[in-house]
Design a protein around this motif. Sequence first.
Motif, PDB file in Angstrom:
ATOM      1  N   PHE A   6     110.982  84.077  98.752  1.00  0.00           N
ATOM      2  CA  PHE A   6     109.884  83.403  98.063  1.00  0.00           C
ATOM      3  C   PHE A   6     109.622  84.054  96.704  1.00  0.00           C
ATOM      4  O   PHE A   6     109.494  83.363  95.677  1.00  0.00           O
ATOM      5  N   LEU A   7     109.552  85.370  96.682  1.00  0.00           N
ATOM      6  CA  LEU A   7     109.248  86.085  95.431  1.00  0.00           C
ATOM      7  C   LEU A   7     110.392  85.947  94.427  1.00  0.00           C
ATOM      8  O   LEU A   7     110.149  85.771  93.229  1.00  0.00           O
ATOM      9  N   ALA A   8     111.632  86.015  94.923  1.00  0.00           N
ATOM     10  CA  ALA A   8     112.776  85.871  94.017  1.00  0.00           C
ATOM     11  C   ALA A   8     112.803  84.477  93.404  1.00  0.00           C
ATOM     12  O   ALA A   8     113.054  84.319  92.205  1.00  0.00           O
ATOM     13  N   GLU A   9     112.522  83.466  94.215  1.00  0.00           N
ATOM     14  CA  GLU A   9     112.543  82.092  93.716  1.00  0.00           C
ATOM     15  C   GLU A   9     111.299  81.756  92.898  1.00  0.00           C
ATOM     16  O   GLU A   9     111.237  80.696  92.282  1.00  0.00           O
ATOM     17  N   SER A  10     110.328  82.670  92.900  1.00  0.00           N
ATOM     18  CA  SER A  10     109.137  82.497  92.062  1.00  0.00           C
ATOM     19  C   SER A  10     109.263  83.300  90.777  1.00  0.00           C
ATOM     20  O   SER A  10     108.288  83.481  90.043  1.00  0.00           O
ATOM     21  N   SER A  11     110.484  83.828  90.527  1.00  0.00           N
ATOM     22  CA  SER A  11     110.806  84.557  89.300  1.00  0.00           C
ATOM     23  C   SER A  11     110.042  85.870  89.165  1.00  0.00           C
ATOM     24  O   SER A  11     109.768  86.321  88.049  1.00  0.00           O
ATOM     25  N   ILE A  12     109.721  86.508  90.291  1.00  0.00           N
ATOM     26  CA  ILE A  12     109.119  87.839  90.239  1.00  0.00           C
ATOM     27  C   ILE A  12     110.194  88.885  89.970  1.00  0.00           C
ATOM     28  O   ILE A  12     109.948  89.914  89.338  1.00  0.00           O
ATOM     29  N   GLY A  13     111.386  88.632  90.431  1.00  0.00           N
ATOM     30  CA  GLY A  13     112.495  89.561  90.220  1.00  0.00           C
ATOM     31  C   GLY A  13     113.680  89.119  91.051  1.00  0.00           C
ATOM     32  O   GLY A  13     113.628  88.105  91.736  1.00  0.00           O
ATOM     33  N   TYR A  57     104.696  79.383  93.535  1.00  0.00           N
ATOM     34  CA  TYR A  57     106.073  79.183  93.970  1.00  0.00           C
ATOM     35  C   TYR A  57     106.817  78.293  92.988  1.00  0.00           C
ATOM     36  O   TYR A  57     106.423  77.155  92.726  1.00  0.00           O
ATOM     37  N   ARG A  58     107.883  78.820  92.453  1.00  0.00           N
ATOM     38  CA  ARG A  58     108.653  78.088  91.453  1.00  0.00           C
ATOM     39  C   ARG A  58     109.792  77.298  92.085  1.00  0.00           C
ATOM     40  O   ARG A  58     110.142  76.219  91.632  1.00  0.00           O
ATOM     41  N   GLY A  59     110.375  77.832  93.129  1.00  0.00           N
ATOM     42  CA  GLY A  59     111.538  77.184  93.732  1.00  0.00           C
ATOM     43  C   GLY A  59     112.814  77.530  92.986  1.00  0.00           C
ATOM     44  O   GLY A  59     112.813  78.273  92.001  1.00  0.00           O
ATOM     45  N   LYS A  60     113.904  76.986  93.440  1.00  0.00           N
ATOM     46  CA  LYS A  60     115.191  77.274  92.827  1.00  0.00           C
ATOM     47  C   LYS A  60     115.355  76.494  91.523  1.00  0.00           C
ATOM     48  O   LYS A  60     114.984  75.325  91.438  1.00  0.00           O
ATOM     49  N   VAL A  61     115.918  77.161  90.524  1.00  0.00           N
ATOM     50  CA  VAL A  61     116.162  76.514  89.232  1.00  0.00           C
ATOM     51  C   VAL A  61     117.620  76.753  88.828  1.00  0.00           C
ATOM     52  O   VAL A  61     118.224  77.771  89.174  1.00  0.00           O
ATOM     53  N   TYR A  62     118.166  75.781  88.093  1.00  0.00           N
ATOM     54  CA  TYR A  62     119.569  75.835  87.686  1.00  0.00           C
ATOM     55  C   TYR A  62     119.667  75.345  86.243  1.00  0.00           C
ATOM     56  O   TYR A  62     119.272  74.218  85.942  1.00  0.00           O
ATOM     57  N   TYR A  63     120.194  76.187  85.371  1.00  0.00           N
ATOM     58  CA  TYR A  63     120.321  75.837  83.958  1.00  0.00           C
ATOM     59  C   TYR A  63     121.786  75.773  83.540  1.00  0.00           C
ATOM     60  O   TYR A  63     122.611  76.601  83.956  1.00  0.00           O
ATOM     61  N   MET A  64     122.101  74.797  82.697  1.00  0.00           N
ATOM     62  CA  MET A  64     123.359  74.781  81.958  1.00  0.00           C
ATOM     63  C   MET A  64     123.055  75.274  80.546  1.00  0.00           C
ATOM     64  O   MET A  64     122.142  74.771  79.884  1.00  0.00           O
ATOM     65  N   ASN A  91     108.378  82.139  81.868  1.00  0.00           N
ATOM     66  CA  ASN A  91     108.725  83.157  82.859  1.00  0.00           C
ATOM     67  C   ASN A  91     110.188  83.018  83.249  1.00  0.00           C
ATOM     68  O   ASN A  91     110.571  82.063  83.909  1.00  0.00           O
ATOM     69  N   MET A  92     110.992  83.986  82.821  1.00  0.00           N
ATOM     70  CA  MET A  92     112.408  83.993  83.175  1.00  0.00           C
ATOM     71  C   MET A  92     112.740  85.143  84.122  1.00  0.00           C
ATOM     72  O   MET A  92     113.914  85.445  84.336  1.00  0.00           O
ATOM     73  N   ASN A  93     111.719  85.778  84.676  1.00  0.00           N
ATOM     74  CA  ASN A  93     111.973  86.838  85.645  1.00  0.00           C
ATOM     75  C   ASN A  93     112.734  86.275  86.839  1.00  0.00           C
ATOM     76  O   ASN A  93     112.422  85.195  87.339  1.00  0.00           O
ATOM     77  N   GLY A  94     113.705  87.003  87.304  1.00  0.00           N
ATOM     78  CA  GLY A  94     114.480  86.571  88.456  1.00  0.00           C
ATOM     79  C   GLY A  94     115.607  85.621  88.129  1.00  0.00           C
ATOM     80  O   GLY A  94     116.410  85.285  88.997  1.00  0.00           O
ATOM     81  N   ILE A  95     115.700  85.176  86.873  1.00  0.00           N
ATOM     82  CA  ILE A  95     116.793  84.294  86.468  1.00  0.00           C
ATOM     83  C   ILE A  95     117.974  85.149  86.025  1.00  0.00           C
ATOM     84  O   ILE A  95     117.814  86.089  85.255  1.00  0.00           O
ATOM     85  N   PHE A  96     119.151  84.826  86.521  1.00  0.00           N
ATOM     86  CA  PHE A  96     120.331  85.608  86.178  1.00  0.00           C
ATOM     87  C   PHE A  96     121.500  84.678  85.885  1.00  0.00           C
ATOM     88  O   PHE A  96     121.497  83.497  86.242  1.00  0.00           O
ATOM     89  N   HIS A  97     122.499  85.210  85.221  1.00  0.00           N
ATOM     90  CA  HIS A  97     123.673  84.427  84.845  1.00  0.00           C
ATOM     91  C   HIS A  97     124.665  84.401  85.994  1.00  0.00           C
ATOM     92  O   HIS A  97     124.802  85.350  86.760  1.00  0.00           O
ATOM     93  N   VAL A  98     125.364  83.291  86.113  1.00  0.00           N
ATOM     94  CA  VAL A  98     126.383  83.105  87.146  1.00  0.00           C
ATOM     95  C   VAL A  98     127.730  83.455  86.523  1.00  0.00           C
ATOM     96  O   VAL A  98     128.286  82.684  85.748  1.00  0.00           O
ATOM     97  N   GLY A  99     128.239  84.636  86.828  1.00  0.00           N
ATOM     98  CA  GLY A  99     129.447  85.103  86.173  1.00  0.00           C
ATOM     99  C   GLY A  99     129.144  85.531  84.744  1.00  0.00           C
ATOM    100  O   GLY A  99     127.978  85.631  84.336  1.00  0.00           O
ATOM    101  N   ARG A 100     130.194  85.762  83.972  1.00  0.00           N
ATOM    102  CA  ARG A 100     130.026  86.253  82.603  1.00  0.00           C
ATOM    103  C   ARG A 100     130.978  85.556  81.637  1.00  0.00           C
ATOM    104  O   ARG A 100     132.017  85.049  82.039  1.00  0.00           O
TER     105      ARG A 100
END
Length: 261
Positions: A6-13, A57-64, A91-100
């Motif tokens: 829940f916390l990860a999907e809410s961009s806490i970390g 609660y932010r939920g899952k997010v997916y960016y291109m 708030n971009m906390n908890g958002i990470f890149h998929v691969g590099r």
Amino acid sequence: MRLDKFLAESSIGTRKNVRTYIKEGAVKVNGQVITEPAIEINENIDFIEYLDKVVDYRGKVYYMFHKPAGCITATKDEVNKTVLDFFHEDNMNGIFHVGRLDKDTEGLLLLTNDGEFEHHLMCPGKHVEKKYFFVALGSLNEEGIKRLESGISIGEDGVLTKPAKIEIAKHGSYKEFEEEMDIRKFYNMESNCYNQLVVSGYLTISEGRKHQVKRMLKAVGCYVVYLKRVSIGSLMLDESLEKGQYRMLKEEEIQKLLGNL
């Protein structure tokens, strides 16, 4: 839902970080300090606080994201501009890149807060294909193409790369490329070397070793001067996105990447 999820999907970390926050007593559920990350909560009913602030609660997010050259694939850096510096969300906390992607490589990069999504796309056992457009000094003959397609050593204990796919777009001289696509934007050559051979094309791989595309092409005598990722699995880079721009993935795109459609 688990509290750490829940916390990860809410961009806490990240999932790892929020477990630490919970164990340190920084999280309350319905007014009570909880130190067990795996506790089940109801995201629609329970009252969650982090550092005494209510967590929405932010939920899952997916960016291109259309990554430009010159920025690094990282969430923060004290020296270089990162991919997250292009995002304007509050708030971009908890958002990470998929691969590099390398600093000088452009193109398709995905960002999310969904660890399972990342695992599905990046796990070597999933064999998700990534397609790159390249421009390289040198030439590719049938033998070189066959070596790339069947697997080639790139200097890691002699372990061959997995079979790749290659499509040649153009063979020609530097001068021809300069006239057609202004290759000087990527590599500026002295005029007395304008007869240098250049090749462009698409290389599709299903693994992600460090600098893999550049090293594979170098192994067959080609020096990459421009590289752009154009697709991951079924997902093509949205060319309506300018470099540095991003958008949310559509639900259909997400499901196709996960193999559900």
